[in-house]
Design a protein around this motif. Structure first.
Motif, PDB file in Angstrom:
ATOM      1  N   MET A   1       0.843  -1.172   0.000  1.00  0.00           N
ATOM      2  CA  MET A   1       0.000   0.000   0.000  1.00  0.00           C
ATOM      3  C   MET A   1       0.893   1.242   0.000  1.00  0.00           C
ATOM      4  N   THR A   2       0.669   2.107  -0.964  1.00  0.00           N
ATOM      5  CA  THR A   2       1.481   3.312  -1.067  1.00  0.00           C
ATOM      6  C   THR A   2       0.786   4.471  -0.371  1.00  0.00           C
ATOM      7  N   GLU A   3       1.594   5.389   0.075  1.00  0.00           N
ATOM      8  CA  GLU A   3       1.075   6.580   0.732  1.00  0.00           C
ATOM      9  C   GLU A   3       0.451   7.502  -0.298  1.00  0.00           C
ATOM     10  N   PRO A   4      -0.576   8.224   0.088  1.00  0.00           N
ATOM     11  CA  PRO A   4      -1.145   9.208  -0.836  1.00  0.00           C
ATOM     12  C   PRO A   4      -0.097  10.288  -1.139  1.00  0.00           C
ATOM     13  N   LEU A   5      -0.196  10.862  -2.311  1.00  0.00           N
ATOM     14  CA  LEU A   5       0.744  11.874  -2.767  1.00  0.00           C
ATOM     15  C   LEU A   5       0.814  13.063  -1.808  1.00  0.00           C
ATOM     16  N   GLU A   6      -0.331  13.477  -1.297  1.00  0.00           N
ATOM     17  CA  GLU A   6      -0.353  14.623  -0.379  1.00  0.00           C
ATOM     18  C   GLU A   6       0.469  14.339   0.877  1.00  0.00           C
ATOM     19  N   LYS A   7       0.345  13.133   1.385  1.00  0.00           N
ATOM     20  CA  LYS A   7       1.084  12.754   2.593  1.00  0.00           C
ATOM     21  C   LYS A   7       2.588  12.721   2.308  1.00  0.00           C
ATOM     22  N   ARG A   8       2.974  12.203   1.157  1.00  0.00           N
ATOM     23  CA  ARG A   8       4.387  12.152   0.774  1.00  0.00           C
ATOM     24  C   ARG A   8       4.945  13.559   0.590  1.00  0.00           C
ATOM     25  N   LEU A   9       4.151  14.439  -0.011  1.00  0.00           N
ATOM     26  CA  LEU A   9       4.570  15.831  -0.198  1.00  0.00           C
ATOM     27  C   LEU A   9       4.743  16.519   1.150  1.00  0.00           C
ATOM     28  N   GLU A  10       3.837  16.261   2.050  1.00  0.00           N
ATOM     29  CA  GLU A  10       3.914  16.851   3.389  1.00  0.00           C
ATOM     30  C   GLU A  10       5.191  16.398   4.098  1.00  0.00           C
ATOM     31  N   LYS A  11       5.502  15.103   4.008  1.00  0.00           N
ATOM     32  CA  LYS A  11       6.726  14.569   4.607  1.00  0.00           C
ATOM     33  C   LYS A  11       7.968  15.195   3.965  1.00  0.00           C
ATOM     34  N   ALA A  12       7.940  15.295   2.651  1.00  0.00           N
ATOM     35  CA  ALA A  12       9.077  15.868   1.926  1.00  0.00           C
ATOM     36  C   ALA A  12       9.297  17.323   2.317  1.00  0.00           C
ATOM     37  N   MET A  13       8.231  18.085   2.447  1.00  0.00           N
ATOM     38  CA  MET A  13       8.339  19.489   2.830  1.00  0.00           C
ATOM     39  C   MET A  13       8.879  19.618   4.261  1.00  0.00           C
ATOM     40  N   ALA A  14       8.423  18.751   5.148  1.00  0.00           N
ATOM     41  CA  ALA A  14       8.910  18.779   6.532  1.00  0.00           C
ATOM     42  C   ALA A  14      10.395  18.434   6.576  1.00  0.00           C
ATOM     43  N   GLU A  15      10.807  17.443   5.804  1.00  0.00           N
ATOM     44  CA  GLU A  15      12.223  17.064   5.771  1.00  0.00           C
ATOM     45  C   GLU A  15      13.069  18.167   5.136  1.00  0.00           C
ATOM     46  N   LEU A  16      12.547  18.798   4.110  1.00  0.00           N
ATOM     47  CA  LEU A  16      13.259  19.905   3.475  1.00  0.00           C
ATOM     48  C   LEU A  16      13.442  21.064   4.453  1.00  0.00           C
ATOM     49  N   GLN A  17      12.408  21.389   5.197  1.00  0.00           N
ATOM     50  CA  GLN A  17      12.501  22.465   6.187  1.00  0.00           C
ATOM     51  C   GLN A  17      13.519  22.103   7.273  1.00  0.00           C
ATOM     52  N   ALA A  18      13.493  20.861   7.726  1.00  0.00           N
ATOM     53  CA  ALA A  18      14.456  20.420   8.741  1.00  0.00           C
ATOM     54  C   ALA A  18      15.875  20.498   8.194  1.00  0.00           C
ATOM     55  N   ALA A  19      16.059  20.135   6.936  1.00  0.00           N
ATOM     56  CA  ALA A  19      17.390  20.212   6.315  1.00  0.00           C
ATOM     57  C   ALA A  19      17.854  21.655   6.196  1.00  0.00           C
ATOM     58  N   GLN A  20      16.955  22.550   5.813  1.00  0.00           N
ATOM     59  CA  GLN A  20      17.313  23.968   5.706  1.00  0.00           C
ATOM     60  C   GLN A  20      17.726  24.522   7.068  1.00  0.00           C
ATOM     61  N   GLU A  21      17.017  24.152   8.107  1.00  0.00           N
ATOM     62  CA  GLU A  21      17.356  24.603   9.459  1.00  0.00           C
ATOM     63  C   GLU A  21      18.703  24.025   9.892  1.00  0.00           C
ATOM     64  N   ALA A  22      18.957  22.769   9.549  1.00  0.00           N
ATOM     65  CA  ALA A  22      20.230  22.135   9.910  1.00  0.00           C
ATOM     66  C   ALA A  22      21.391  22.787   9.158  1.00  0.00           C
ATOM     67  N   VAL A  23      21.187  23.128   7.895  1.00  0.00           N
ATOM     68  CA  VAL A  23      22.231  23.806   7.116  1.00  0.00           C
ATOM     69  C   VAL A  23      22.524  25.176   7.729  1.00  0.00           C
ATOM     70  N   ALA A  24      21.498  25.913   8.078  1.00  0.00           N
ATOM     71  CA  ALA A  24      21.680  27.233   8.690  1.00  0.00           C
ATOM     72  C   ALA A  24      22.424  27.115  10.025  1.00  0.00           C
ATOM     73  N   ARG A  25      22.070  26.126  10.825  1.00  0.00           N
ATOM     74  CA  ARG A  25      22.735  25.898  12.113  1.00  0.00           C
ATOM     75  C   ARG A  25      24.209  25.533  11.884  1.00  0.00           C
ATOM     76  N   THR A  26      24.469  24.672  10.922  1.00  0.00           N
ATOM     77  CA  THR A  26      25.840  24.259  10.609  1.00  0.00           C
ATOM     78  C   THR A  26      26.654  25.450  10.115  1.00  0.00           C
TER      79      THR A  26
END
Length: 151
Positions: A1-26
């Motif tokens: 069973m695959t995740e709905p596209l909206e859920k995958r996009l939401e996860k991707a956006m959250a991970e992207l935001q976390a990565a941006q914050e980690a890059v800024a902190r670094t």
């Protein structure tokens, strides 16, 4: 069973935001970094700043008084180059998490960096943990001066 596209996009956006914050902190942490290294003859300590720029030179224990200009120059270069190499390796280690693909979202690839092209081939050589010493071997500049490095 695959995740709905909206859920995958939401996860991707959250991970992207976390990565941006980690890059800024670094980036903030790296802007504050500096490394000091002692020359193998213990006459000079060189300090480099976050971009590998030489930010300090200390001549220790008045040893410089008994050194020829060539010996002193070699000690300064040795310590400065070792400190810069230490900083370069620190930057590589700090940025390593951003070069790897996302474990949760395979579509988010890490970015590729050619560290050798950026910093030179030395940065990829094994680090023995103390770049100011060459495991007991005399530095090349001592060979050129006909010295064995012993006090």
């Amino acid at each position: 069973m695959t995740e709905p596209l909206e859920k995958r996009l939401e996860k991707a956006m959250a991970e992207l935001q976390a990565a941006q914050e980690a890059v800024a902190r670094t980036e903030r942490e790296l802007r504050q970094a500096s490394f000091a290294v002692l020359s193998s003859d213990r006459a000079v300590r060189a300090t480099v700043g976050p971009q590998g720029e030489l930010s300090g030179i200390e001549f220790l224990d008045s040893k410089y008084r008994d050194m020829s200009p060539q010996e002193l120059a070699a000690s300064v270069l040795e310590a400065a180059n070792a400190a810069r190499l230490k900083m370069n390796r620190h930057v590589m280690k700090a940025m390593a998490p951003f070069t790897e693909p996302s474990s949760g979202i395979p579509e988010l690839k890490g970015f590729e960096l050619d560290w050798e092209r950026i910093f030179g081939p030395e940065v990829l050589r094994d680090d023995d943990g103390d770049t100011s010493r060459d495991s007991g071997a005399a530095p090349a500049w001592r060979d050129a001066l006909g010295e064995d490095g012993e006090d």
